[in-house]
Design a protein around this motif. Sequence first.
Motif, PDB file in Angstrom:
ATOM      1  N   ASN A   1      35.502  25.333  32.308  1.00 16.24           N
ATOM      2  CA  ASN A   1      36.002  26.280  33.302  1.00 16.24           C
ATOM      3  C   ASN A   1      34.971  27.369  33.607  1.00 16.24           C
ATOM      4  O   ASN A   1      34.845  27.806  34.752  1.00 16.24           O
ATOM      5  CB  ASN A   1      37.318  26.910  32.836  1.00 16.24           C
ATOM      6  CG  ASN A   1      38.472  25.951  32.952  1.00 16.24           C
ATOM      7  OD1 ASN A   1      38.487  25.094  33.831  1.00 16.24           O
ATOM      8  ND2 ASN A   1      39.441  26.089  32.069  1.00 16.24           N
TER       9      ASN A   1
ATOM     10  N   ARG B   1      40.527  24.535  36.294  1.00 13.25           N
ATOM     11  CA  ARG B   1      40.496  23.135  36.700  1.00 13.25           C
ATOM     12  C   ARG B   1      40.418  22.193  35.496  1.00 13.25           C
ATOM     13  O   ARG B   1      40.997  21.110  35.509  1.00 13.25           O
ATOM     14  CB  ARG B   1      39.299  22.912  37.623  1.00 13.25           C
ATOM     15  CG  ARG B   1      39.229  21.508  38.202  1.00 13.25           C
ATOM     16  CD  ARG B   1      38.044  21.322  39.094  1.00 13.25           C
ATOM     17  NE  ARG B   1      38.130  22.264  40.213  1.00 13.25           N
ATOM     18  CZ  ARG B   1      37.165  22.440  41.095  1.00 13.25           C
ATOM     19  NH1 ARG B   1      36.041  21.775  40.975  1.00 13.25           N
ATOM     20  NH2 ARG B   1      37.306  23.289  42.079  1.00 13.25           N
TER      21      ARG B   1
ATOM     22  N   SER C   1      38.525  29.938  37.039  1.00 14.87           N
ATOM     23  CA  SER C   1      38.748  28.509  37.195  1.00 14.87           C
ATOM     24  C   SER C   1      39.664  28.026  36.082  1.00 14.87           C
ATOM     25  O   SER C   1      39.503  28.406  34.922  1.00 14.87           O
ATOM     26  CB  SER C   1      37.422  27.753  37.141  1.00 14.87           C
ATOM     27  OG  SER C   1      37.655  26.371  37.201  1.00 14.87           O
TER      28      SER C   1
END
Length: 108
Positions: A46, A39, A37
Amino acid sequence: MRLNVLEADFIPDWVKEKLLEQEKNRINNDFELVVQSQRHRTQLSNIDDALSKMQSMIDKASWLPKEATEEKKKRIKALKKKAKEMRLDKKKKHSAKKADRRRPIKFD
């Protein structure tokens, strides 16, 4: 984030099989489920996001559909029968329309 699917004792075997099938593009040759991740801006966020993604994948693989009731089975059967009749009727009408376009054969 990596999880070896075959060595995870907390996952039942039937869920492992479904997980291997559903997420085959995320599983490497060592049977590790790889999730990442990017994001959030922080590494900790994350990691939490990757863990939640992994949990949702396992939940999705472990979901079993409910058994349909008798009433619903009857309704589905009736709808299938009606759809088949409508399809065949449409097919007959289309065939008749095509047949009307043909030239009549003259017998002399």
